[in-house]
Design an enzyme around this catalytic site. Structure first.
Site, PDB file in Angstrom:
ATOM      1  N   LYS A   1      11.782 -25.873 -47.095  1.00 27.85           N
ATOM      2  CA  LYS A   1      12.787 -25.250 -47.963  1.00 27.85           C
ATOM      3  C   LYS A   1      13.827 -26.275 -48.414  1.00 27.85           C
ATOM      4  O   LYS A   1      14.268 -26.257 -49.565  1.00 27.85           O
ATOM      5  CB  LYS A   1      13.443 -24.081 -47.219  1.00 27.85           C
ATOM      6  CG  LYS A   1      12.442 -22.970 -46.886  1.00 27.85           C
ATOM      7  CD  LYS A   1      12.998 -21.987 -45.866  1.00 27.85           C
ATOM      8  CE  LYS A   1      11.988 -20.900 -45.510  1.00 27.85           C
ATOM      9  NZ  LYS A   1      12.379 -20.079 -44.367  1.00 27.85           N
TER      10      LYS A   1
ATOM     11  N   ASP B   1       9.382 -25.398 -41.214  1.00 28.08           N
ATOM     12  CA  ASP B   1       9.608 -24.370 -42.239  1.00 28.08           C
ATOM     13  C   ASP B   1      10.935 -24.646 -42.978  1.00 28.08           C
ATOM     14  O   ASP B   1      10.987 -24.619 -44.220  1.00 28.08           O
ATOM     15  CB  ASP B   1       9.649 -22.994 -41.541  1.00 28.08           C
ATOM     16  CG  ASP B   1      10.088 -21.868 -42.460  1.00 28.08           C
ATOM     17  OD1 ASP B   1       9.267 -21.409 -43.266  1.00 28.08           O
ATOM     18  OD2 ASP B   1      11.268 -21.468 -42.373  1.00 28.08           O
TER      19      ASP B   1
ATOM     20  N   GLU C   1      11.420 -17.913 -56.170  1.00 19.36           N
ATOM     21  CA  GLU C   1      12.684 -17.520 -55.520  1.00 19.36           C
ATOM     22  C   GLU C   1      12.473 -17.161 -54.051  1.00 19.36           C
ATOM     23  O   GLU C   1      13.302 -17.486 -53.192  1.00 19.36           O
ATOM     24  CB  GLU C   1      13.277 -16.309 -56.268  1.00 19.36           C
ATOM     25  CG  GLU C   1      14.599 -15.822 -55.748  1.00 19.36           C
ATOM     26  CD  GLU C   1      15.714 -16.859 -55.929  1.00 19.36           C
ATOM     27  OE1 GLU C   1      16.106 -17.453 -54.918  1.00 19.36           O
ATOM     28  OE2 GLU C   1      16.188 -17.071 -57.063  1.00 19.36           O
TER      29      GLU C   1
HETATM   30  N1  HSE Z   1       9.571 -17.974 -40.533  1.00 20.51           N
HETATM   31  C1  HSE Z   1      10.530 -17.919 -41.578  1.00 20.51           C
HETATM   32  C2  HSE Z   1      11.911 -17.710 -40.966  1.00 20.51           C
HETATM   33  C3  HSE Z   1      10.191 -16.799 -42.544  1.00 20.51           C
HETATM   34  O1  HSE Z   1      11.999 -17.409 -39.773  1.00 20.51           O
HETATM   35  O2  HSE Z   1      12.894 -17.882 -41.644  1.00 20.51           O
HETATM   36  C4  HSE Z   1      10.683 -17.030 -43.930  1.00 20.51           C
HETATM   37  O3  HSE Z   1      10.301 -18.248 -44.461  1.00 20.51           O
END
Ligand code: HSE
Length: 444
Positions: free
Chosen positions: A213, A209, A137
């Site tokens: 996701k 990043d 999660e």
């Molecule tokens: N570097 C990520 C962000 C942290 O700024 O959302 C969480 O994955």
């Protein structure tokens, strides 16, 4: 003699691999709520050992020195540890430790989006084969319970469109640039000082990043593991204050979004992360600062939008602990975690650029001379793209001018052909800036 019918409370001992920001938050909140776990679970949850890089470093949670080690393997192998939280980040070591824990019959909870994105298929299979739980999660959108919502709460839905802000750092930077007129470099400096930016800044600034996701969400919604190489990934480095102002004039805000579209007639799925102009009436356009926001367009429920803190110690620990509780519940009540129910029986495949429709925003720095605009319009017309709006910011004598164009509906293939032509057009003085104009209703 009195015979008690009360069973002794069982103890689940948790080993935390990686005691960084999220690891410490998880330890802290497990301890703060220690009295609560036996009441809801019938077991105590006790953070027992943690691995760190540096034993001497000062930490905000109080942990006895014998509970710390630099050897993560010793925690995974410890017969007294029942459950593992993998919070070390990175891919290879995390993968190896996770597989090792599964092989020993231990469930694992993680916040590691890069690991799931690259090795999710292998790891989910290994967890299933071992009959253990694997909770993730915290890997998407920090404290927003998006994984649980997708695979449990909205189980009766199919999802033609999922989109949203999946990276808090880039959203923080864009929000401050827009609201204060601050420069990218100035706000990036502040974001570094506040500890928002990942050690590898490219992960946040270049959209990687958010792409990790988006790949995880695409798997949950459609059962397809999209290779990161097949995802369009663009970051925020080319967004200027001028673009943010121009977007406002067009009734929009620019956000870095992850977009997952599925066309149910041909079963094609498109996954992308890029800046987009989003109409102001959309909640995602108004989701600011380090917040994340995910908009799910479900076939049964309609539109659901979740917003909240997408990163940071407490929100991410909240998701880690939610998984720990789920893993304990499911291992006590049924043999494994629930299956991912959105995996459709009909296999889907990636969409081609020709199939991804949309409108586009282009900013060009051009030599301000007669006929320049006509040549640009001709490049667009040559590939069949029609312009919707044109505006020029005049500069001082002989200086290049900024041209901002928006297109009518076209597709990713045609706009990339037009971009190639524009790059090579005499009088175009730098690589054109291209953003998508997001239309939540115009999903193909
Ligand atoms: N570097 C990520 C962000 C942290 O700024 O959302 C969480 O994955």
């Amino acid at each position: 003699m009195t015979i008690s019918n009360k069973e002794p409370t069982k103890v689940i001992r948790i080993g935390i691999l990686g005691l960084g920001t999220v690891g410490q938050g998880t330890w802290k909140h497990l301890v703060c709520n220690a009295e609560f776990w036996p009441k809801i679970l019938g077991v105590e949850l006790i953070p027992t050992r943690a691995s760190v890089r540096n034993l001497e470093k000062e930490r905000e949670v109080s942990i006895e020195s014998h509970q710390l080690t630099t050897d993560s393997h010793s925690i995974v192998d410890d017969p007294n540890i029942d459950l593992i939280c993998e919070l070390i980040g990175g891919v290879e070591e995390a993968r190896e430790l996770t597989l090792r824990a599964f092989a020993q019959g231990k469930s694992v909870v993680t916040a590691n989006k890069a690991l799931i994105c690259e090795h999710g298929q292998e790891l989910f299979k290994a967890a299933e084969d071992a009959g253990v739980g694997y909770g993730f999660e915290a890997s998407v959108a920090g404290g927003i319970p998006i994984i649980k919502v997708l695979r449990e709460s909205l189980v009766s839905n199919e999802f033609p469109l999922i989109y949203g802000i999946l990276n808090g750092t880039s959203n923080y930077i864009l929000t401050r640039m827009e609201k204060e007129g601050a420069s990218f470099d100035q706000v990036l400096g502040d974001a570094r000082d506040l500890g928002y930016v990942e050690a590898d800044e490219a992960l946040d600034l270049d959209g990687v990043d958010a792409a990790h996701k988006a790949v995880i969400l695409a798997y949950l919604a459609h059962g397809i593991w999209v290779n990161l190489n097949e995802v369009t990934v663009e970051g925020i480095r080319r967004i200027s204050n001028q673009d943010l102002k121009a977007a406002e004039d067009l009734g929009c805000r620019i956000k870095l979004i992850g977009v997952i579209r599925r066309n149910f007639s041909n079963n094609h799925v498109a996954v992308a992360v890029h800046p987009a102009l989003i109409p102001l009436e959309e909640t995602i356009a108004r989701t600011d600062g380090v917040h994340n926001g995910v908009c799910l367009n479900g076939s049964v429920v309609g539109t659901v939008v979740l917003t909240g803190r997408g990163a940071g110690q407490d929100p991410t620990a909240s998701s880690v602990i939610s998984d720990l509780v789920d893993v304990v519940k499911h291992t006590r009540e049924i043999s494994s975690m629930p299956k991912l129910l959105h995996v459709s029986s009909s296999a889907c495949s990636p969409a081609s650029p020709e199939e991804i429709d949309g409108r586009f925003y282009l900013r060009l720095l051009v030599d301000d001379r007669p006929g320049q605009l006509a040549k640009i319009a001709e490049c667009m017309a040559d590939v069949g793209i029609s312009l919707a709006t044109v505006s020029q910011t005049p500069h001082e004598n002989n200086e290049p001018a900024s041209l901002i164009l928006t297109t009518h509906q076209t597709n990713e293939h045609l706009i990339s052909l037009a971009l190639e032509k524009l790059k090579n057009l005499p009088g175009v003085m730098e690589e054109p800036v291209l953003f998508r104009m997001f239309d939540p209703n115009g999903v193909s």
